[in-house]
Design a protein around this motif. Structure first.
Motif, short mmCIF file in Angstrom:
data_model
loop_
_atom_site.label_atom_id
_atom_site.label_comp_id
_atom_site.label_asym_id
_atom_site.label_seq_id
_atom_site.Cartn_x
_atom_site.Cartn_y
_atom_site.Cartn_z
N THR A 1 -2.60 -2.78 -4.58
CA THR A 1 -3.88 -3.06 -3.95
C THR A 1 -3.68 -4.12 -2.86
O THR A 1 -2.62 -4.71 -2.73
CB THR A 1 -4.92 -3.58 -4.96
OG1 THR A 1 -4.60 -4.92 -5.30
CG2 THR A 1 -4.98 -2.71 -6.20
N GLN B 1 -5.46 -1.25 -11.22
CA GLN B 1 -5.66 -1.00 -9.80
C GLN B 1 -6.99 -0.28 -9.55
O GLN B 1 -7.74 -0.65 -8.63
CB GLN B 1 -4.50 -0.17 -9.25
CG GLN B 1 -4.56 0.06 -7.75
CD GLN B 1 -3.24 0.59 -7.20
OE1 GLN B 1 -2.18 0.14 -7.61
NE2 GLN B 1 -3.33 1.54 -6.30
N CYS B 2 -7.29 0.73 -10.36
CA CYS B 2 -8.55 1.47 -10.20
C CYS B 2 -9.75 0.55 -10.43
O CYS B 2 -10.74 0.62 -9.70
CB CYS B 2 -8.60 2.66 -11.17
SG CYS B 2 -7.51 4.01 -10.72
N ASN C 1 -14.38 -3.79 -6.35
CA ASN C 1 -14.19 -4.60 -5.13
C ASN C 1 -13.85 -6.05 -5.48
O ASN C 1 -14.44 -6.99 -4.92
CB ASN C 1 -15.43 -4.54 -4.23
CG ASN C 1 -15.64 -3.17 -3.61
OD1 ASN C 1 -14.66 -2.52 -3.20
ND2 ASN C 1 -16.87 -2.71 -3.55
N THR D 1 0.82 -1.21 0.00
CA THR D 1 0.00 0.00 0.00
C THR D 1 0.85 1.25 0.00
O THR D 1 1.93 1.29 0.56
CB THR D 1 -0.91 0.05 1.25
OG1 THR D 1 -0.10 -0.03 2.42
CG2 THR D 1 -1.89 -1.10 1.27
N GLU E 1 -10.21 -1.80 -7.45
CA GLU E 1 -10.79 -1.15 -6.28
C GLU E 1 -12.24 -0.75 -6.50
O GLU E 1 -13.08 -0.89 -5.61
CB GLU E 1 -9.94 0.07 -5.90
CG GLU E 1 -8.55 -0.32 -5.40
CD GLU E 1 -7.63 0.88 -5.22
OE1 GLU E 1 -8.04 2.00 -5.61
OE2 GLU E 1 -6.53 0.70 -4.69
#
Length: 214
Positions: free
Chosen positions: A205, A168-169, A175, A55, A172
Protein backbone atom coordinates in the motif's frame (compact mmCIF):
# COMPACT_ATOMS: atom_id res chain seq x y z
CA UNK A 1 28.71 12.87 1.42
CA UNK A 2 27.90 15.29 -1.39
CA UNK A 3 24.39 13.81 -1.71
CA UNK A 4 23.87 14.12 2.05
CA UNK A 5 24.88 17.79 1.96
CA UNK A 6 22.51 18.32 -0.97
CA UNK A 7 19.70 16.69 1.02
CA UNK A 8 20.46 18.92 4.00
CA UNK A 9 20.16 22.01 1.80
CA UNK A 10 16.77 20.78 0.54
CA UNK A 11 15.62 20.33 4.13
CA UNK A 12 16.80 23.84 5.06
CA UNK A 13 14.55 25.28 2.33
CA UNK A 14 11.46 23.77 3.95
CA UNK A 15 9.29 25.91 6.26
CA UNK A 16 11.08 26.67 9.52
CA UNK A 17 10.75 23.90 12.09
CA UNK A 18 12.18 24.95 15.42
CA UNK A 19 11.50 21.55 17.01
CA UNK A 20 14.09 19.61 15.02
CA UNK A 21 17.75 19.85 14.14
CA UNK A 22 19.15 17.93 11.18
CA UNK A 23 22.61 16.39 10.92
CA UNK A 24 24.11 14.18 8.24
CA UNK A 25 26.59 11.37 8.72
CA UNK A 26 28.19 8.90 6.32
CA UNK A 27 29.29 5.65 7.92
CA UNK A 28 31.18 2.71 6.44
CA UNK A 29 30.15 -0.70 7.73
CA UNK A 30 27.31 -3.20 7.90
CA UNK A 31 23.90 -1.50 8.07
CA UNK A 32 22.39 -3.49 10.95
CA UNK A 33 25.53 -3.42 13.12
CA UNK A 34 26.03 0.31 12.61
CA UNK A 35 22.38 1.11 13.29
CA UNK A 36 22.41 -0.92 16.51
CA UNK A 37 25.45 1.06 17.67
CA UNK A 38 23.89 4.41 16.67
CA UNK A 39 20.63 3.59 18.46
CA UNK A 40 22.53 2.99 21.70
CA UNK A 41 25.12 5.80 21.43
CA UNK A 42 22.72 8.49 20.17
CA UNK A 43 19.74 7.25 22.22
CA UNK A 44 17.60 7.13 19.10
CA UNK A 45 13.83 6.81 19.59
CA UNK A 46 12.73 6.39 15.98
CA UNK A 47 14.27 5.24 12.71
CA UNK A 48 12.56 6.49 9.54
CA UNK A 49 13.25 4.68 6.28
CA UNK A 50 11.88 4.93 2.78
CA UNK A 51 10.90 1.71 1.02
CA UNK A 52 10.97 1.00 -2.67
CA UNK A 53 8.53 -1.22 -4.53
CA UNK A 54 5.46 0.10 -2.77
CA UNK A 55 2.99 -0.67 -5.53
CA UNK A 56 2.00 -3.40 -7.95
CA UNK A 57 4.60 -5.36 -9.86
CA UNK A 58 7.45 -3.14 -8.77
CA UNK A 59 8.19 -5.41 -5.86
CA UNK A 60 11.78 -4.37 -5.26
CA UNK A 61 13.32 -6.29 -2.38
CA UNK A 62 13.60 -4.36 0.85
CA UNK A 63 14.08 -7.54 2.86
CA UNK A 64 17.81 -6.90 3.00
CA UNK A 65 17.40 -3.33 4.25
CA UNK A 66 14.17 -2.09 5.81
CA UNK A 67 13.01 -5.62 6.58
CA UNK A 68 16.18 -6.43 8.48
CA UNK A 69 16.09 -3.14 10.36
CA UNK A 70 12.50 -3.81 11.41
CA UNK A 71 13.21 -7.31 12.69
CA UNK A 72 16.79 -6.98 14.00
CA UNK A 73 17.28 -3.46 15.36
CA UNK A 74 15.59 -2.86 18.75
CA UNK A 75 14.18 0.55 17.87
CA UNK A 76 10.86 1.86 16.61
CA UNK A 77 10.86 2.02 12.81
CA UNK A 78 8.63 4.00 10.49
CA UNK A 79 8.71 2.76 6.90
CA UNK A 80 7.43 5.18 4.29
CA UNK A 81 6.57 3.71 0.85
CA UNK A 82 8.08 5.60 -2.07
CA UNK A 83 4.68 6.65 -3.46
CA UNK A 84 3.27 7.79 -0.12
CA UNK A 85 1.77 11.28 0.06
CA UNK A 86 1.44 12.97 3.42
CA UNK A 87 -2.10 13.16 4.74
CA UNK A 88 -3.44 14.18 8.10
CA UNK A 89 -3.44 11.05 10.25
CA UNK A 90 -7.14 10.61 10.91
CA UNK A 91 -7.35 6.81 11.03
CA UNK A 92 -4.71 4.33 12.16
CA UNK A 93 -4.91 0.57 11.65
CA UNK A 94 -3.65 -1.74 14.41
CA UNK A 95 -3.55 -5.37 13.20
CA UNK A 96 -3.10 -7.99 15.91
CA UNK A 97 -3.51 -11.74 16.31
CA UNK A 98 -4.51 -11.04 19.95
CA UNK A 99 -2.33 -13.88 21.19
CA UNK A 100 0.16 -11.82 23.18
CA UNK A 101 -0.59 -9.24 25.85
CA UNK A 102 0.95 -5.86 25.06
CA UNK A 103 3.18 -3.97 27.45
CA UNK A 104 1.63 -0.76 28.76
CA UNK A 105 4.56 1.25 27.36
CA UNK A 106 3.70 0.04 23.85
CA UNK A 107 0.07 1.08 24.25
CA UNK A 108 1.21 4.42 25.71
CA UNK A 109 3.31 5.02 22.60
CA UNK A 110 0.28 4.33 20.40
CA UNK A 111 -1.88 6.60 22.54
CA UNK A 112 0.68 9.42 22.25
CA UNK A 113 0.40 9.19 18.45
CA UNK A 114 -3.39 9.13 18.60
CA UNK A 115 -3.54 12.17 20.85
CA UNK A 116 -1.00 14.06 18.72
CA UNK A 117 -3.27 14.00 15.69
CA UNK A 118 -6.57 13.19 17.43
CA UNK A 119 -6.73 10.05 15.34
CA UNK A 120 -9.10 7.10 15.49
CA UNK A 121 -7.61 3.65 15.92
CA UNK A 122 -9.00 0.50 14.26
CA UNK A 123 -8.05 -2.76 15.97
CA UNK A 124 -7.97 -5.48 13.30
CA UNK A 125 -8.11 -9.24 13.73
CA UNK A 126 -7.92 -11.59 10.73
CA UNK A 127 -9.63 -14.93 11.33
CA UNK A 128 -9.91 -18.13 9.37
CA UNK A 129 -13.23 -19.50 8.19
CA UNK A 130 -15.55 -20.42 11.10
CA UNK A 131 -12.87 -19.41 13.59
CA UNK A 132 -13.75 -17.85 16.93
CA UNK A 133 -11.60 -16.05 19.47
CA UNK A 134 -10.09 -18.08 22.28
CA UNK A 135 -10.60 -17.05 25.89
CA UNK A 136 -7.12 -15.50 25.98
CA UNK A 137 -7.67 -13.62 22.70
CA UNK A 138 -10.94 -12.24 24.00
CA UNK A 139 -9.14 -11.10 27.16
CA UNK A 140 -6.41 -9.32 25.13
CA UNK A 141 -9.00 -7.72 22.84
CA UNK A 142 -11.05 -6.40 25.75
CA UNK A 143 -7.92 -5.09 27.48
CA UNK A 144 -6.91 -3.09 24.38
CA UNK A 145 -10.42 -1.72 23.87
CA UNK A 146 -10.63 -0.75 27.53
CA UNK A 147 -7.24 0.98 27.39
CA UNK A 148 -8.39 3.13 24.46
CA UNK A 149 -11.92 3.65 25.77
CA UNK A 150 -11.41 7.42 26.00
CA UNK A 151 -10.29 7.52 22.36
CA UNK A 152 -12.09 6.66 19.14
CA UNK A 153 -11.31 2.95 18.96
CA UNK A 154 -13.24 0.22 17.14
CA UNK A 155 -12.70 -3.52 16.69
CA UNK A 156 -12.87 -5.19 13.28
CA UNK A 157 -12.83 -8.92 12.55
CA UNK A 158 -12.39 -9.94 8.92
CA UNK A 159 -11.97 -13.39 7.41
CA UNK A 160 -9.06 -14.08 5.11
CA UNK A 161 -6.53 -16.76 4.19
CA UNK A 162 -3.54 -14.44 3.72
CA UNK A 163 -2.85 -11.99 6.53
CA UNK A 164 -0.83 -9.59 4.37
CA UNK A 165 -3.59 -9.34 1.74
CA UNK A 166 -6.27 -8.92 4.41
CA UNK A 167 -4.38 -6.09 6.10
CA UNK A 168 -3.82 -4.41 2.75
CA UNK A 169 -7.50 -4.70 1.75
CA UNK A 170 -8.60 -3.33 5.11
CA UNK A 171 -6.12 -0.45 4.83
CA UNK A 172 -7.39 0.50 1.39
CA UNK A 173 -11.10 0.03 2.11
CA UNK A 174 -10.92 2.16 5.28
CA UNK A 175 -8.59 4.74 3.70
CA UNK A 176 -6.24 4.41 6.66
CA UNK A 177 -3.46 6.97 6.95
CA UNK A 178 -1.08 4.77 8.91
CA UNK A 179 -0.70 1.20 10.11
CA UNK A 180 0.88 0.38 13.47
CA UNK A 181 2.35 -3.01 14.28
CA UNK A 182 4.13 -4.34 17.36
CA UNK A 183 7.42 -6.20 16.97
CA UNK A 184 6.86 -8.34 20.08
CA UNK A 185 5.01 -10.97 18.04
CA UNK A 186 7.64 -11.33 15.33
CA UNK A 187 5.95 -14.25 13.60
CA UNK A 188 2.72 -12.30 13.08
CA UNK A 189 4.66 -9.22 11.98
CA UNK A 190 6.58 -11.21 9.37
CA UNK A 191 3.36 -12.75 8.05
CA UNK A 192 2.08 -9.23 7.38
CA UNK A 193 5.25 -7.86 5.83
CA UNK A 194 6.92 -10.76 4.03
CA UNK A 195 6.07 -13.51 1.59
CA UNK A 196 7.10 -16.85 3.11
CA UNK A 197 9.11 -17.92 0.04
CA UNK A 198 11.18 -14.83 -0.72
CA UNK A 199 12.66 -12.02 1.32
CA UNK A 200 10.57 -9.40 -0.40
CA UNK A 201 8.12 -7.18 1.32
CA UNK A 202 4.54 -8.06 0.45
CA UNK A 203 3.04 -4.92 1.92
CA UNK A 204 2.22 -2.83 -1.14
CA UNK A 205 0.00 0.00 0.00
CA UNK A 206 0.99 3.67 -0.14
CA UNK A 207 0.41 3.97 3.59
CA UNK A 208 3.35 4.38 6.01
CA UNK A 209 3.65 1.76 8.73
CA UNK A 210 5.16 2.09 12.16
CA UNK A 211 6.69 -0.90 13.94
CA UNK A 212 6.94 -0.44 17.71
CA UNK A 213 9.55 -2.30 19.76
CA UNK A 214 9.28 -2.77 23.48
Amino acid sequence: KEKLQHLLKRIEKLPLNAKHNFKVQAIYGFLINELKTLVINKKIDLIIMGTKGATGLKSVSIGSNTGNVITKVPCNVMAVPENACYENIQEIGFPSDLNIAYDIKVLETIKDIILLKRSAIRLLYISGANETLSQNQTKVKNFILDYFKDNVCTYHNITGKNIDESVQCFTESRNLNMVIMVAKNLNFLERILFRPTVEKISYHTKVPFLVIHE
